[in-house]
Scaffold this motif. Structure first.
Motif, mmCIF file in Angstrom:
data_model
loop_
_atom_site.group_PDB
_atom_site.id
_atom_site.type_symbol
_atom_site.label_atom_id
_atom_site.label_comp_id
_atom_site.label_asym_id
_atom_site.label_seq_id
_atom_site.Cartn_x
_atom_site.Cartn_y
_atom_site.Cartn_z
ATOM 1 N N TYR A 33 0.840 -1.190 0.000
ATOM 2 C CA TYR A 33 0.000 0.000 0.000
ATOM 3 C C TYR A 33 0.882 1.248 0.000
ATOM 4 C CZ TYR A 33 -4.232 -2.683 0.740
ATOM 5 O OH TYR A 33 -5.297 -3.545 0.577
ATOM 6 N N TYR A 34 0.518 2.180 -0.881
ATOM 7 C CA TYR A 34 1.272 3.416 -1.045
ATOM 8 C C TYR A 34 0.369 4.612 -0.765
ATOM 9 C CZ TYR A 34 4.515 0.484 -3.730
ATOM 10 O OH TYR A 34 5.390 -0.499 -4.131
ATOM 11 N N CYS A 35 0.918 5.624 -0.105
ATOM 12 C CA CYS A 35 0.210 6.887 -0.005
ATOM 13 C C CYS A 35 0.813 7.860 -1.011
ATOM 14 C CB CYS A 35 0.258 7.464 1.407
ATOM 15 S SG CYS A 35 1.916 7.763 2.064
ATOM 16 N N ALA A 36 -0.002 8.804 -1.426
ATOM 17 C CA ALA A 36 0.410 9.746 -2.449
ATOM 18 C C ALA A 36 -0.233 11.097 -2.193
ATOM 19 C CB ALA A 36 0.033 9.223 -3.835
ATOM 20 N N ALA A 37 0.409 12.140 -2.726
ATOM 21 C CA ALA A 37 -0.079 13.505 -2.503
ATOM 22 C C ALA A 37 -0.022 14.307 -3.793
ATOM 23 C CB ALA A 37 0.771 14.193 -1.434
ATOM 24 N N VAL A 38 -0.953 15.223 -3.916
ATOM 25 C CA VAL A 38 -0.962 16.131 -5.061
ATOM 26 C C VAL A 38 -1.644 17.428 -4.623
ATOM 27 C CG1 VAL A 38 -3.138 15.208 -5.971
ATOM 28 C CG2 VAL A 38 -1.565 16.412 -7.493
ATOM 29 N N ALA A 39 -1.137 18.531 -5.125
ATOM 30 C CA ALA A 39 -1.684 19.848 -4.768
ATOM 31 C C ALA A 39 -2.890 20.153 -5.656
ATOM 32 C CB ALA A 39 -0.611 20.917 -4.906
ATOM 33 N N ARG A 40 -4.021 19.540 -5.307
ATOM 34 C CA ARG A 40 -5.266 19.744 -6.046
ATOM 35 C C ARG A 40 -6.403 19.824 -5.049
ATOM 36 N NH1 ARG A 40 -5.157 17.033 -11.630
ATOM 37 N NH2 ARG A 40 -7.419 17.081 -11.406
ATOM 38 N N TYR A 41 -7.525 20.403 -5.514
ATOM 39 C CA TYR A 41 -8.699 20.505 -4.653
ATOM 40 C C TYR A 41 -9.731 19.423 -4.933
ATOM 41 C CZ TYR A 41 -6.892 24.991 -3.143
ATOM 42 O OH TYR A 41 -6.100 25.979 -2.612
ATOM 43 N N ASP A 42 -9.513 18.651 -5.993
ATOM 44 C CA ASP A 42 -10.467 17.581 -6.286
ATOM 45 C C ASP A 42 -9.913 16.253 -5.757
ATOM 46 O OD1 ASP A 42 -9.627 17.075 -9.832
ATOM 47 O OD2 ASP A 42 -8.391 17.311 -8.041
#
Length: 123
Positions: free
Chosen positions: A93-102
């Motif tokens: 299992y991987y966590c991920a991030a992105v600078a988005r509002y959706d």
């Protein structure tokens, strides 16, 4: 943003685990967060996502009703509570991030990734 996932392990079918993903950086609250998983020989697949505020969540059909994603922006941490685990949930299992509002649901839309934590569910 640097991400560190933890909380994986070996559990029997029907059991529970809670994964955590700790993020570095002062702008964690600006990022949508997602969890993905990858089983041996399979492509990485979407599991769940949560908006920057925590007000919005989205789940893959395969985990809906069993998994819950949440976040604590004061602790720069996102969680994945996994209940009623099945052998087919076995994966890294991987966590991920992105600078988005959706709520992105495809891996290529995420900019930052943690190292992964192994979850093994025995039958």
């Amino acid at each position: 943003v640097q991400l560190q996932a933890s909380g994986g392990g070996l559990v029997q079918a029907g059991g529970s685990l809670r994964l955590s993903c700790a993020a570095s950086g002062r702008t964690f609250s600006s990022y949508a967060m997602g969890w993905f998983r990858q089983a041996p020989g399979k492509e990485r697949e979407f599991v769940a996502a949560i908006t920057w505020s925590g007000a919005g969540t989205y789940y893959a059909d395969s985990v809906k009703g069993r998994f819950t994603i949440s976040r604590d922006n004061a602790k720069n941490t996102v969680y994945l509570q996994m209940n009623s685990l099945k052998p087919e949930d076995t994966a890294v299992y991987y966590c991920a991030a992105v600078a988005r509002y959706d709520l992105p649901t495809t891996a290529r839309m995420y900019d930052f990734w943690g190292q992964g934590t192994q979850v093994t569910v025995s039958s």
